[in-house]
Enzyme design. Structure first.
Site, PDB file in Angstrom:
ATOM      1  N   GLU A 157      -3.538  13.411   1.021  1.00 43.90           N
ATOM      2  CA  GLU A 157      -4.678  12.843   1.375  1.00 43.90           C
ATOM      3  C   GLU A 157      -5.441  14.069   2.021  1.00 43.90           C
ATOM      4  O   GLU A 157      -6.673  14.344   1.541  1.00 43.90           O
ATOM      5  CB  GLU A 157      -4.586  11.868   2.682  1.00 43.90           C
ATOM      6  CG  GLU A 157      -3.648  10.674   2.133  1.00 43.90           C
ATOM      7  CD  GLU A 157      -4.180   9.220   2.711  1.00 43.90           C
ATOM      8  OE1 GLU A 157      -4.059   9.196   3.845  1.00 43.90           O
ATOM      9  OE2 GLU A 157      -4.782   8.297   1.862  1.00 43.90           O
ATOM     10  N   THR A 210      -6.345   6.180   7.408  1.00 47.25           N
ATOM     11  CA  THR A 210      -7.008   6.696   6.320  1.00 47.25           C
ATOM     12  C   THR A 210      -7.063   5.370   5.184  1.00 47.25           C
ATOM     13  O   THR A 210      -7.087   5.476   4.008  1.00 47.25           O
ATOM     14  CB  THR A 210      -6.100   7.756   5.674  1.00 47.25           C
ATOM     15  OG1 THR A 210      -5.097   7.273   5.328  1.00 47.25           O
ATOM     16  CG2 THR A 210      -6.145   8.897   6.360  1.00 47.25           C
ATOM     17  N   THR A 211      -6.618   4.196   5.917  1.00 48.98           N
ATOM     18  CA  THR A 211      -6.652   3.133   5.042  1.00 48.98           C
ATOM     19  C   THR A 211      -7.287   2.087   5.875  1.00 48.98           C
ATOM     20  O   THR A 211      -7.500   1.998   7.036  1.00 48.98           O
ATOM     21  CB  THR A 211      -5.000   2.250   4.778  1.00 48.98           C
ATOM     22  OG1 THR A 211      -4.532   1.809   6.116  1.00 48.98           O
ATOM     23  CG2 THR A 211      -4.259   3.424   4.336  1.00 48.98           C
ATOM     24  N   HIS A 222       5.183   6.770   6.843  1.00 49.27           N
ATOM     25  CA  HIS A 222       5.057   6.199   5.608  1.00 49.27           C
ATOM     26  C   HIS A 222       4.582   7.557   4.846  1.00 49.27           C
ATOM     27  O   HIS A 222       4.280   8.612   5.169  1.00 49.27           O
ATOM     28  CB  HIS A 222       3.888   5.231   5.325  1.00 49.27           C
ATOM     29  CG  HIS A 222       2.839   5.493   6.138  1.00 49.27           C
ATOM     30  ND1 HIS A 222       2.340   5.514   7.396  1.00 49.27           N
ATOM     31  CD2 HIS A 222       1.660   6.191   5.233  1.00 49.27           C
ATOM     32  CE1 HIS A 222       1.059   5.815   7.502  1.00 49.27           C
ATOM     33  NE2 HIS A 222       0.732   6.412   6.369  1.00 49.27           N
ATOM     34  N   HIS A 231       1.906   9.023   0.970  1.00 48.39           N
ATOM     35  CA  HIS A 231       0.881   8.752   0.142  1.00 48.39           C
ATOM     36  C   HIS A 231       1.382   9.939  -1.027  1.00 48.39           C
ATOM     37  O   HIS A 231       1.748  11.041  -0.817  1.00 48.39           O
ATOM     38  CB  HIS A 231      -0.538   9.286   0.670  1.00 48.39           C
ATOM     39  CG  HIS A 231      -0.788   8.432   1.756  1.00 48.39           C
ATOM     40  ND1 HIS A 231      -1.568   7.307   1.814  1.00 48.39           N
ATOM     41  CD2 HIS A 231      -0.533   8.625   3.307  1.00 48.39           C
ATOM     42  CE1 HIS A 231      -1.945   6.809   3.033  1.00 48.39           C
ATOM     43  NE2 HIS A 231      -1.033   7.567   4.059  1.00 48.39           N
ATOM     44  N   HIS A 243       0.706  -1.269   0.225  1.00 48.01           N
ATOM     45  CA  HIS A 243       0.022  -0.052  -0.078  1.00 48.01           C
ATOM     46  C   HIS A 243       0.762   1.151  -0.028  1.00 48.01           C
ATOM     47  O   HIS A 243       0.477   2.151  -0.481  1.00 48.01           O
ATOM     48  CB  HIS A 243      -0.996  -0.060   1.237  1.00 48.01           C
ATOM     49  CG  HIS A 243      -1.552  -0.980   1.520  1.00 48.01           C
ATOM     50  ND1 HIS A 243      -2.435  -1.819   0.766  1.00 48.01           N
ATOM     51  CD2 HIS A 243      -1.237  -2.102   2.775  1.00 48.01           C
ATOM     52  CE1 HIS A 243      -2.752  -2.970   1.229  1.00 48.01           C
ATOM     53  NE2 HIS A 243      -2.290  -3.213   2.293  1.00 48.01           N
ATOM     54  N   HIS A 273       3.141  10.559   6.906  1.00 43.12           N
ATOM     55  CA  HIS A 273       2.352  10.377   8.089  1.00 43.12           C
ATOM     56  C   HIS A 273       3.451   9.569   8.809  1.00 43.12           C
ATOM     57  O   HIS A 273       3.776   8.597   8.631  1.00 43.12           O
ATOM     58  CB  HIS A 273       1.343   9.331   7.631  1.00 43.12           C
ATOM     59  CG  HIS A 273       0.104  10.141   7.038  1.00 43.12           C
ATOM     60  ND1 HIS A 273      -0.922   9.367   6.131  1.00 43.12           N
ATOM     61  CD2 HIS A 273      -0.267  11.462   6.785  1.00 43.12           C
ATOM     62  CE1 HIS A 273      -1.724  10.173   5.741  1.00 43.12           C
ATOM     63  NE2 HIS A 273      -1.351  11.606   6.128  1.00 43.12           N
TER      64      HIS A 273
HETATM   65  N1  LIG Z   1      -2.553   6.578   6.817  1.00 42.88           N
HETATM   66  S1  LIG Z   1      -2.545   6.630   8.303  1.00 42.88           S
HETATM   67  O1  LIG Z   1      -3.738   6.540   8.813  1.00 42.88           O
HETATM   68  O2  LIG Z   1      -1.504   7.466   8.654  1.00 42.88           O
HETATM   69  C1  LIG Z   1      -2.228   4.813   8.907  1.00 42.88           C
HETATM   70  C2  LIG Z   1      -1.741   4.567   9.986  1.00 42.88           C
HETATM   71  C3  LIG Z   1      -1.572   3.391  10.351  1.00 42.88           C
HETATM   72  C4  LIG Z   1      -1.686   2.505   9.558  1.00 42.88           C
HETATM   73  C5  LIG Z   1      -1.364   0.852  10.163  1.00 42.88           C
HETATM   74  O3  LIG Z   1      -0.584   0.650  10.941  1.00 42.88           O
HETATM   75  N2  LIG Z   1      -2.167  -0.244   9.671  1.00 42.88           N
HETATM   76  C6  LIG Z   1      -3.207  -0.151   8.920  1.00 42.88           C
HETATM   77  C7  LIG Z   1      -2.897  -0.849   7.504  1.00 42.88           C
HETATM   78  C8  LIG Z   1      -1.974  -2.101   7.409  1.00 42.88           C
HETATM   79  C9  LIG Z   1      -1.529  -2.773   6.523  1.00 42.88           C
HETATM   80  C10 LIG Z   1      -0.767  -3.877   6.648  1.00 42.88           C
HETATM   81  O4  LIG Z   1      -0.264  -4.508   5.606  1.00 42.88           O
HETATM   82  C11 LIG Z   1      -0.214  -4.105   7.936  1.00 42.88           C
HETATM   83  O5  LIG Z   1       0.784  -5.123   8.010  1.00 42.88           O
HETATM   84  C12 LIG Z   1      -0.493  -3.337   8.848  1.00 42.88           C
HETATM   85  C13 LIG Z   1      -1.343  -2.321   8.939  1.00 42.88           C
HETATM   86  C14 LIG Z   1      -1.547  -1.448   9.994  1.00 42.88           C
HETATM   87  C15 LIG Z   1      -2.713  -2.046  10.897  1.00 42.88           C
HETATM   88  C16 LIG Z   1      -3.333  -3.231  10.464  1.00 42.88           C
HETATM   89  C17 LIG Z   1      -4.570  -3.435  11.506  1.00 42.88           C
HETATM   90  C18 LIG Z   1      -4.786  -3.084  12.632  1.00 42.88           C
HETATM   91  C19 LIG Z   1      -4.091  -1.672  13.000  1.00 42.88           C
HETATM   92  C20 LIG Z   1      -3.132  -1.358  12.075  1.00 42.88           C
HETATM   93  C21 LIG Z   1      -2.052   2.494   8.341  1.00 42.88           C
HETATM   94  C22 LIG Z   1      -2.243   3.743   7.942  1.00 42.88           C
HETATM   95 ZN   LIG Z   2      -0.811   7.253   5.862  1.00 51.28          ZN
END
Ligand SMILES: NS(=O)(=O)c1ccc(C(=O)N2CCc3cc(O)c(O)cc3[C@@H]2c2ccccc2)cc1
Ligand SMILES: [Zn+2]
Length: 262
Positions: A107, A200-201, A95, A97, A65, A120
């Protein structure tokens, strides 16, 4: 997460996320469009402090992602505190975007205008929660610092990240990334907007206190272009998909207000 079935394409992108993640239509979703002259100046809002001097970066990875730099969060060595936060939040990862060539990719937007990219920096409330995953699902679990990236000259330190991108071209790749301090990616001013929002994901948990810095940092089109050599797909997949436009568009503000630091 294992077997993520969401993405940024036509079929699996932001407009489809609500099917597996109904909270996508919730009351505190992110990102949002920030309208500066509707933000409420709040004298109770003090400055934020970023204590990153002892931070220990571990690795840089492509999770299908975005590209993510992870930190050792086994103690309170690097935290964000102050501002809207009631206690210190531990640095976990950062990370980015970004958009496609010449398109916007941030975003959050500011009065309807997007930036080329958005950084972020993710922190979690280790005072109240035992693990990052617990915090990520709690209403006061995460604090994410949002920093806009606009196009201009080369960023003098970003090469440390772009030089490593060829090592994490495909989803699921990760490589050592020691000695990087995100302080070098901060703008000169820490003035910010803040509001209660979400990841946001997917899983789009409504667990984020957002702190969006007003001042963008500057990177060059060449540097941003290097992020686009990353791929959403794994090395073994025959469908090659360039990693770009990995941003969720602004969501409804609903009953929220955005506050502004002085
Ligand atoms: N854009 S953001 O809002 O700043 C954000 C913050 C944290 C996370 C995050 O840590 N995530 C969500 C997506 C994700 C995807 C993966 O492949 C992974 O290995 C971990 C994560 C984690 C996550 C997953 C499940 C519960 C909580 C966080 C993602 C995005
Ligand atoms: Zn983010």
């Amino acid at each position: 997460m294992i077997g993520d079935h969401w993405g940024y394409g036509k079929e699996d992108g932001p407009s489809a996320w609500h099917r597996h993640y109904p909270v996508a239509k919730g009351n505190r979703q992110s990102p949002i469009d920030i309208i500066p002259n509707e933000a409420r100046r709040d004298s109770r809002l003090g400055p934020i402090f970023l204590k990153y001097d002892q931070c220990r970066s571990l690795n840089i990875a492509n999770n299908g992602h975005s590209v993510v730099v992870e930190f050792d969060d086994s103690d309170d060595r690097s935290v964000v505190l102050g501002g809207p936060l009631d206690n210190p939040y531990r640095l976990k990862q950062f990370h980015f975007h970004w958009g496609g060539k010449g398109c916007e990719g941030s975003e959050h937007t500011v009065a309807g205008v997007g930036y080329a990219s958005e950084l972020h920096v993710v922190h979690w409330n280790a005072v109240k929660y035992k693990t990052y995953n617990d915090a990520a699902a709690a209403p006061d679990g995460l604090a994410v610092l949002g920093i806009f990236l606009e196009l201009g000259d080369d960023h003098r330190w970003l090469h440390m990240i772009t030089d490593a991108l060829y090592m994490v071209k495909f989803k699921g790749s990760t490589t050592d990334f020691k000695g990087f301090n995100p302080k070098c990616l901060l703008p000169s001013s820490l003035h910010y907007w803040t509001y209660l929002g979400s990841l946001t994901t997917p899983p789009l948990h409504e667990s984020v206190t957002w702190i969006v810095l007003k001042e963008p940092i500057v990177i060059s089109e060449k540097q941003l272009g290097m992020f686009r050599m990353l791929q959403f797909n794994g090395e073994e997949e025959d469908q090659r998909m360039r990693m770009e436009n990995n941003f969720r568009p602004p969501q409804n503000l609903k009953e929220r207000i955005v506050r502004s630091s002085n």
